[in-house]
Design an enzyme around this catalytic site. Sequence first.
Site, mmCIF file in Angstrom:
data_model
loop_
_atom_site.group_PDB
_atom_site.id
_atom_site.type_symbol
_atom_site.label_atom_id
_atom_site.label_comp_id
_atom_site.label_asym_id
_atom_site.label_seq_id
_atom_site.Cartn_x
_atom_site.Cartn_y
_atom_site.Cartn_z
ATOM 1 C CG ASP A 66 -2.116 0.930 1.076
ATOM 2 O OD1 ASP A 66 -3.022 0.886 1.918
ATOM 3 O OD2 ASP A 66 -2.140 1.702 0.086
ATOM 4 N N GLY A 108 -5.038 7.505 4.694
ATOM 5 C CA GLY A 108 -6.434 7.916 4.719
ATOM 6 C C GLY A 108 -6.721 9.067 3.781
ATOM 7 C CD GLU A 148 -5.746 2.505 2.848
ATOM 8 O OE1 GLU A 148 -5.443 3.262 3.786
ATOM 9 O OE2 GLU A 148 -5.714 2.862 1.648
HETATM 10 O O1 DER Z 1 -5.318 6.637 1.579
HETATM 11 C C1 DER Z 1 -4.195 6.101 1.662
HETATM 12 O O2 DER Z 1 -3.655 5.817 2.750
HETATM 13 C C2 DER Z 1 -3.467 5.830 0.392
HETATM 14 O O3 DER Z 1 -2.487 4.889 0.563
HETATM 15 C C3 DER Z 1 -3.042 7.076 -0.224
HETATM 16 O O4 DER Z 1 -3.323 8.248 0.423
HETATM 17 C C4 DER Z 1 -1.729 7.144 -0.941
HETATM 18 O O5 DER Z 1 -2.080 7.721 -2.154
HETATM 19 P P1 DER Z 1 -1.078 7.923 -3.350
HETATM 20 O O6 DER Z 1 -0.360 6.596 -3.533
HETATM 21 O O7 DER Z 1 -1.981 8.248 -4.502
HETATM 22 O O8 DER Z 1 -0.172 9.036 -2.938
#
Ligand code: DER
Length: 259
Positions: A98, A112, A120
């Site tokens: 992630d 978030g 998540e």
């Molecule tokens: O919402 C989250 O935690 C996502 O991982 C996110 O904010 C990361 O987004 P990006 O990979 O588009 O920067």
Amino acid sequence: ALIEAAKRAACRQAVAENFQPTFKYVGIGSGSTVAYVVEAIAEKGKSVTSTMKFIPTGSGSTNLIRDAGLTVLQVPDLLAEVGFTPGASKQHIDIYFDGADEVDSELNCIKGGGACLFQEKVVSRLSKKFICVADSRKKADALLTKWAYVPVEVAPAAAELVRQTLVDLGSREPVVRIAGPTYTYAITDNHNYIIDAPFPPLLLNAQADRIDPALGRWTPDALAAKIRAVLGVLEVGIFSGMTGPQAAAEGPAAEGVKP
Ligand code: DER
């Protein structure tokens, strides 16, 4: 374009270094960075991926997996498939990839920004290992030095009560997140609201001796626990470093890929 190339390179490195063809269950997060992880896994071809099932963290993640031709398995169906033995480990997912909004030097994360923090956190809890892929913009010495606020998922009926309680805890101007283009409150996959709560820069968990609520000085773990205890809060977008004693409670040992 430079940032996109960096995100893609970091994701390909994360997959090259951590993905095994023997995996059965792979967790996939939300956001634009993790899309490059899915791209790199799908490139391994059906001979590798057809025996695997991919656990999403919300509607966007589900579509990302499905559009890549990979098999989706939702958390309830995973738990039904693996069976339940009281007291046994629930870390059934081999690895979870992630992104994050901000990562500190202990690998604590703010997550978030994409409003998927609850699922998540669930998938992180069910995973043996969490690989967080974040480009240099997300790297900070301490949380809330680059990213300004803590995303908090709340029940709509209690949103204003939570908002006021977050002010009592030292948050300046917490706001209920608005979603464009309808300019109504954003609704999460779990039918809740998100409150974005600014706080002063956090400490590191190793600096627990310097917590000072009066000055709004919290460690990630302490602030997450404080906010999670507020009536009406479902979950908090602070993922602690997940190493050491709380690893069992919080889930996997986080291994960040170099931002
Ligand atoms: O919402 C989250 O935690 C996502 O991982 C996110 O904010 C990361 O987004 P990006 O990979 O588009 O920067």
